[in-house]
Design a protein around this motif. Structure first.
Motif, mmCIF file in Angstrom:
data_model
loop_
_atom_site.group_PDB
_atom_site.id
_atom_site.type_symbol
_atom_site.label_atom_id
_atom_site.label_comp_id
_atom_site.label_asym_id
_atom_site.label_seq_id
_atom_site.Cartn_x
_atom_site.Cartn_y
_atom_site.Cartn_z
ATOM 1 N N ALA A 1 3.481 5.863 -5.712
ATOM 2 C CA ALA A 1 3.751 5.594 -7.193
ATOM 3 C C ALA A 1 3.688 6.688 -8.139
ATOM 4 O O ALA A 1 4.719 7.166 -8.865
ATOM 5 N N GLU A 2 2.679 7.590 -7.868
ATOM 6 C CA GLU A 2 2.576 8.731 -8.737
ATOM 7 C C GLU A 2 3.566 9.700 -8.335
ATOM 8 O O GLU A 2 4.232 10.282 -9.513
ATOM 9 N N GLU A 3 3.972 10.140 -7.287
ATOM 10 C CA GLU A 3 5.107 10.748 -7.018
ATOM 11 C C GLU A 3 6.163 10.251 -7.504
ATOM 12 O O GLU A 3 7.213 11.033 -8.153
ATOM 13 N N VAL A 4 6.577 9.228 -7.327
ATOM 14 C CA VAL A 4 7.734 8.543 -7.982
ATOM 15 C C VAL A 4 7.739 8.669 -9.616
ATOM 16 O O VAL A 4 9.029 8.973 -10.194
ATOM 17 N N GLY B 1 6.543 11.171 -11.347
ATOM 18 C CA GLY B 1 6.868 12.397 -11.567
ATOM 19 C C GLY B 1 8.122 12.773 -11.148
ATOM 20 O O GLY B 1 8.751 13.499 -12.064
ATOM 21 N N ILE B 2 8.907 12.114 -10.327
ATOM 22 C CA ILE B 2 10.171 12.255 -10.246
ATOM 23 C C ILE B 2 11.183 11.500 -11.053
ATOM 24 O O ILE B 2 12.169 12.231 -11.748
ATOM 25 N N ARG B 3 10.528 10.599 -11.803
ATOM 26 C CA ARG B 3 11.406 9.808 -12.520
ATOM 27 C C ARG B 3 11.357 10.571 -14.001
ATOM 28 O O ARG B 3 12.260 10.572 -14.937
ATOM 29 N N THR B 4 10.144 11.281 -14.423
ATOM 30 C CA THR B 4 9.850 12.138 -15.616
ATOM 31 C C THR B 4 10.872 13.192 -15.696
ATOM 32 O O THR B 4 11.439 13.506 -16.494
ATOM 33 N N LEU C 1 0.890 -1.073 -0.136
ATOM 34 C CA LEU C 1 -0.024 -0.027 0.101
ATOM 35 C C LEU C 1 0.683 1.280 0.017
ATOM 36 O O LEU C 1 0.419 2.327 -0.633
ATOM 37 N N ASP C 2 1.864 1.286 0.794
ATOM 38 C CA ASP C 2 2.893 2.367 0.768
ATOM 39 C C ASP C 2 3.348 2.889 -0.360
ATOM 40 O O ASP C 2 3.515 4.190 -1.044
#
Length: 80
Positions: free
Chosen positions: A42-45, A47-50, A36-37
Motif C-alpha cells: 500500500a505504501e509503495e502504491v 507513492g506511485i499514485r502521488t 496482507l499482500d
C-alpha cells in the motif's frame, strides 16, 4: 514459505473474514494472503499514485501553455 499464526482473534472478526472469503469465492487463507499482500504494498502504491498525480499536473500545465501558444498562432494567421 513462512507460516504465520494469529492469536486471540475475536470470533466476530474470524466470522467476518470467513464470510468475506466466501463472498470472494476463495479460501480464508487465500483471502488473508491477498489482504496482507495488498497491505504490504500500500505504501509503495501510494507513492506511485502521488508521482502520477504530479506528472498529470505537469502535463496539464504544458497542455495549457501549448493551447495558449496555438491560439495566439491562429489569431496571428487570421489577421494576415
Amino acid at each position: 514459505m513462512a507460516h504465520l499464526t494469529i492469536k486471540d482473534i475475536s470470533t466476530s472478526t474470524n466470522q467476518k473474514l470467513t464470510d468475506k472469503a466466501k463472498a470472494a469465492g476463495v479460501s480464508k487463507n487465500k483471502y488473508l494472503l491477498k489482504l496482507l499482500d495488498t497491505h504490504v504494498i500500500a505504501e509503495e502504491v501510494e507513492g506511485i499514485r502521488t508521482d502520477y498525480e504530479e506528472l498529470v499536473k505537469s502535463c496539464l500545465q504544458v497542455i495549457r501553455h501549448n493551447t495558449k501558444v496555438i491560439n495566439e498562432f491562429i489569431r496571428m494567421n487570421e489577421e494576415g
